[in-house]
Structures are given as structure tokens and as C-alpha cells.
Design a protein around this motif. Structure first.
Motif, PDB file in Angstrom:
ATOM      1  N   TYR A  19       0.675  -1.114  -0.054  1.00  0.00           N
ATOM      2  CA  TYR A  19      -0.144   0.067   0.018  1.00  0.00           C
ATOM      3  C   TYR A  19       0.896   1.103  -0.036  1.00  0.00           C
ATOM      4  O   TYR A  19       0.695   2.047  -0.842  1.00  0.00           O
ATOM      5  CB  TYR A  19      -0.896  -0.055   1.131  1.00  0.00           C
ATOM      6  CG  TYR A  19      -1.968   1.262   1.246  1.00  0.00           C
ATOM      7  CD1 TYR A  19      -2.893   1.334   0.382  1.00  0.00           C
ATOM      8  CD2 TYR A  19      -2.026   1.664   2.423  1.00  0.00           C
ATOM      9  CE1 TYR A  19      -3.673   2.294   0.545  1.00  0.00           C
ATOM     10  CE2 TYR A  19      -2.955   2.786   2.938  1.00  0.00           C
ATOM     11  CZ  TYR A  19      -3.711   2.984   1.761  1.00  0.00           C
ATOM     12  OH  TYR A  19      -4.878   4.147   1.789  1.00  0.00           O
ATOM     13  N   SER A  20       1.961   1.327   0.835  1.00  0.00           N
ATOM     14  CA  SER A  20       2.848   2.454   1.142  1.00  0.00           C
ATOM     15  C   SER A  20       3.415   2.480  -0.222  1.00  0.00           C
ATOM     16  O   SER A  20       3.689   3.639  -0.585  1.00  0.00           O
ATOM     17  CB  SER A  20       3.809   1.997   2.180  1.00  0.00           C
ATOM     18  OG  SER A  20       3.969   3.204   2.966  1.00  0.00           O
ATOM     19  N   ALA A  21       3.805   1.486  -0.720  1.00  0.00           N
ATOM     20  CA  ALA A  21       4.947   1.703  -2.040  1.00  0.00           C
ATOM     21  C   ALA A  21       4.000   2.188  -3.192  1.00  0.00           C
ATOM     22  O   ALA A  21       4.559   3.028  -3.902  1.00  0.00           O
ATOM     23  CB  ALA A  21       5.574   0.193  -2.272  1.00  0.00           C
ATOM     24  N   THR A 235       7.197  17.297   2.694  1.00  0.00           N
ATOM     25  CA  THR A 235       5.912  17.308   2.963  1.00  0.00           C
ATOM     26  C   THR A 235       5.893  15.829   3.358  1.00  0.00           C
ATOM     27  O   THR A 235       6.282  14.938   2.803  1.00  0.00           O
ATOM     28  CB  THR A 235       5.188  17.629   1.640  1.00  0.00           C
ATOM     29  OG1 THR A 235       5.321  18.884   1.190  1.00  0.00           O
ATOM     30  CG2 THR A 235       3.501  17.454   1.983  1.00  0.00           C
ATOM     31  N   TYR A 236       4.984  15.356   4.247  1.00  0.00           N
ATOM     32  CA  TYR A 236       4.581  14.179   4.809  1.00  0.00           C
ATOM     33  C   TYR A 236       3.234  13.611   4.207  1.00  0.00           C
ATOM     34  O   TYR A 236       2.385  14.489   4.096  1.00  0.00           O
ATOM     35  CB  TYR A 236       4.777  13.960   6.264  1.00  0.00           C
ATOM     36  CG  TYR A 236       6.282  14.003   6.621  1.00  0.00           C
ATOM     37  CD1 TYR A 236       7.028  12.721   6.725  1.00  0.00           C
ATOM     38  CD2 TYR A 236       6.851  15.330   6.856  1.00  0.00           C
ATOM     39  CE1 TYR A 236       8.377  12.952   7.044  1.00  0.00           C
ATOM     40  CE2 TYR A 236       8.344  15.361   7.261  1.00  0.00           C
ATOM     41  CZ  TYR A 236       8.908  14.034   7.280  1.00  0.00           C
ATOM     42  OH  TYR A 236      10.285  14.100   7.510  1.00  0.00           O
ATOM     43  N   CYS A 237       3.201  12.360   3.915  1.00  0.00           N
ATOM     44  CA  CYS A 237       1.654  11.794   3.696  1.00  0.00           C
ATOM     45  C   CYS A 237       1.395  10.553   4.479  1.00  0.00           C
ATOM     46  O   CYS A 237       2.118   9.756   4.243  1.00  0.00           O
ATOM     47  CB  CYS A 237       1.597  11.645   2.283  1.00  0.00           C
ATOM     48  SG  CYS A 237       2.586  12.573   0.987  1.00  0.00           S
ATOM     49  N   HIS A 238       0.884  10.920   5.679  1.00  0.00           N
ATOM     50  CA  HIS A 238       0.527   9.676   6.502  1.00  0.00           C
ATOM     51  C   HIS A 238      -0.584   8.902   6.180  1.00  0.00           C
ATOM     52  O   HIS A 238      -1.520   9.639   6.354  1.00  0.00           O
ATOM     53  CB  HIS A 238       0.636  10.173   8.036  1.00  0.00           C
ATOM     54  CG  HIS A 238       1.719  10.485   8.748  1.00  0.00           C
ATOM     55  ND1 HIS A 238       2.211  11.990   8.548  1.00  0.00           N
ATOM     56  CD2 HIS A 238       2.890   9.994   9.372  1.00  0.00           C
ATOM     57  CE1 HIS A 238       3.368  12.129   9.270  1.00  0.00           C
ATOM     58  NE2 HIS A 238       3.936  11.040   9.547  1.00  0.00           N
ATOM     59  N   HIS A 239      -0.450   7.729   5.752  1.00  0.00           N
ATOM     60  CA  HIS A 239      -1.570   7.166   5.317  1.00  0.00           C
ATOM     61  C   HIS A 239      -2.211   6.278   6.314  1.00  0.00           C
ATOM     62  O   HIS A 239      -1.513   5.855   7.353  1.00  0.00           O
ATOM     63  CB  HIS A 239      -1.323   6.333   4.257  1.00  0.00           C
ATOM     64  CG  HIS A 239      -0.160   5.282   3.922  1.00  0.00           C
ATOM     65  ND1 HIS A 239      -0.297   4.119   4.929  1.00  0.00           N
ATOM     66  CD2 HIS A 239       1.226   5.337   3.645  1.00  0.00           C
ATOM     67  CE1 HIS A 239       0.655   3.361   4.963  1.00  0.00           C
ATOM     68  NE2 HIS A 239       1.495   4.169   4.008  1.00  0.00           N
TER      69      HIS A 239
END
Ligand code: GLU
Length: 282
Positions: A19-21, A235-239
Motif C-alpha cells: 500500500y505504502s509503496a 511534505t509528509y503523507c501519513h496514510h
């Protein structure tokens, strides 16, 4: 835009990694940017070549292509050492000789009360004052901790910019009280996850870090380290986290959810996308 995927080769990639990748990959490709791969193998007691090979194989099978060769952290120990030197010169580190048992004993003393942060028990401060750097003293070959009180003092108004969560102020007191003096160099590695990730995101020019929401507290440490080392803050994208059907978080040891297992059972890359709630690749 430059995004990255940074797995540790200590076990199989599972659905959460996929998912992250995929998120990081698709985000970069959509923007005409780059997607980089980094192998986080500083823990040589757990990293294995066959897991690294499996990572490359699973990513290719998923249809993810990365730009340039993968960066391997085990080959960059001297670079991390330089960053430690900078922090040491700035008076932000102290050597620590406490064993785990010492920390448990000190932290559970009645007047202290044990508190847990992202790296386990919050360090009770035993070695902090005695270990302060004397002028001219070289970087010791020891476990090195960040003096969080010193480090966080000037960072009250810094922000974490998150694509999903919006802006978050980096709270000085929370860093001191709920994170504490984290380890930045472990004896057996000469570095740590926190230090290496910060140095490498900057070295690879990463503009957007995509990672699970479970790393949000770690992100605060990383943003603080970027300030201390004068590195840019991405910038961060915490999923959200991919959970089991019973709501439990997927851990790497739960090999049942390994991508390789789904592959062996005949799943397609499209099936994996569907399982993690993503639309088919365009
Ligand atoms: N190596 C970490 C992992 O296994 C890195 C993730 C990150 O820093 O974003 O999840």
C-alpha cells in the motif's frame, strides 16, 4: 516531486508495505516526478540478502519501477557519522551507558512513573548531565542519545505539513514529555533509524515522504533533526494502516499477509491493489 519507499530487509513485504509503496510510486508518476528505493539495512543482525532480493522481486511484480539504483544504508555509515559529529559539536548528544534494565529500574521508581514513547520507555535522564560534551572532546564511540530538552527548546513554532492531516505544530513539550531522549546511535550500528532516515531523505532529495500513520510520532523526531542538521523538511503523507479483518495491525512477522504468499496462491498485482483499497493501475 521525489517520493521513496524505504523497506527494511528483515522480513517479507506484506500488504501494508504494498500500500505504502504503491501510494508513493503512483504519486510520483502522476506528477512526472521520481520514485526512489532505499534499503534500510542498518540492523545487520536482522537484515538478510534474501529478503532484499524478495523486495526487488515483489516490487517489480507489483509493476512498480524505481529510478536509479537502490540506496543501501549499510554502505553509508560514514555519512551518518558526519551527521552525529555535527550534533555532537552542537552539544545535542550525550553518551549513555544505561542497560535496558537500568532504564526500567529508573523509570519505574515511585517518583518517576514509567512512560512510553515511540521507542519504548521514555529515558529517565540518568546519563544526561554527566555525559554533556566537554569542549574539544571527540565524538565518543558509545550509545548516543539526543538531549531532547536542548534540541526542542527553539522549535516550538515549527510545523509538520501533512497532505492528509493538514498542518501540525511541532510541540516542544510533547517532544520532551512523550518522546524524550531518543537513541541516535546504537552501539552495534553506529547509527539509528531516526538519524539515517533523516540524512538519507535529504541526500536523495525526497520532497514527499509517504508512510503509515503509526510513524507520526517518529516524524516529529525527524522534523526536529532536520532543523538541527539544517536539512530541508519534506511534505509528509501519513496514510491509514492496512488492518486484518479483525482490526489488528499487520506486523511484518505475520507472514500470512506476505505479498509472496498471495503470489504463490495465484493472486495478480490487480488483486493486491484491490485488497488494499486502491483502484486498478492506469
Ligand atoms: N524502514 C522503515 C519501515 O520499515 C521506514 C519507513 C519510513 O521511515 O518511512 O517501515
Amino acid at each position: 516531486m521525489i517520493t521513496r519507499f524505504a523497506p527494511s530487509p528483515t522480513g517479507p513485504l506484506h500488504l501494508g508495505h504494498a500500500y505504502s509503496a504503491i501510494l508513493a510510486h503512483d504519486m510520483a508518476r502522476k506528477a512526472g516526478g521520481q520514485f526512489l528505493l532505499r534499503i534500510e539495512d542498518i540492523d545487520q543482525s536482522r537484515a538478510r540478502t534474501h529478503w532484499e532480493e524478495q523486495i526487488y522481486d515483489d516490487l517489480r511484480w507489483l509493476g512498480l519501477t524505481w529510478d536509479g539504483p537502490a540506496l543501501r544504508q549499510s554502505e553509508r555509515l560514514n555519512i551518518y557519522r558526519q551527521a552525529l559529529e555535527t550534533l555532537w559539536e552542537g552539544g545535542f548528544l550525550f553518551p549513555c551507558s544505561c542497560t535496558r534494565r537500568d532504564i526500567e529500574a529508573a523509570a519505574s521508581a515511585p517518583q518517576e512513573g514509567a512512560h512510553y514513547g515511540p521507542d519504548g520507555l521514555i529515558y529517565p535522564g540518568t546519563c544526561r548531565e554527566a555525559g554533556a560534551r566537554a569542549p574539544g572532546q571527540p565524538l565518543p564511540d558509545a550509545v548516543l542519545r539526543l538531549n531532547m530538552d536542548r534540541a526542542a527548546r527553539d522549535c516550538e513554532f515549527e510545523e509538520i505539513c501533512d497532505l492528509h492531516l493538514g498542518h501540525h505544530a511541532l510541540a516542544r513539550t510533547a517532544l520532551i514529555d512523550t518522546v524524550g531522549d531518543v537513541v541516535l546511535a546504537r552501539r552495534e550500528m553506529g547509527t539509528s533509524y531516526h538519524l539515517s532516515v533523516v540524512v538519507d531523505d535529504a541526500a536523495q532529495g525526497v520532497t514527499h515522504v509517504t508512510r503509515g500513520a503509526d510513524l507520526f510520532e517518529a516524524t516529529q523526531i525527524h522534523v526536529l533533526l532536520q532543523k538541527l542538521l539544517e536539512l530541508p523538511t519534506p511534505t509528509y503523507c501519513h496514510h491509514d494502516l492496512i488492518r486484518d479483518s479483525d482490526g489488528k495491525r499487520l506486523a511484518k512477522r505475520e507472514d500470512a499477509r506476505a505479498i509472496s504468499k498471495y503470489r504463490a496462491e495465484g493472486a495478480t498485482p490487480g488483486d493486491i491493489r484491490r485488497m488494499v483499497g486502491l483502484p486498478p493501475s492506469s
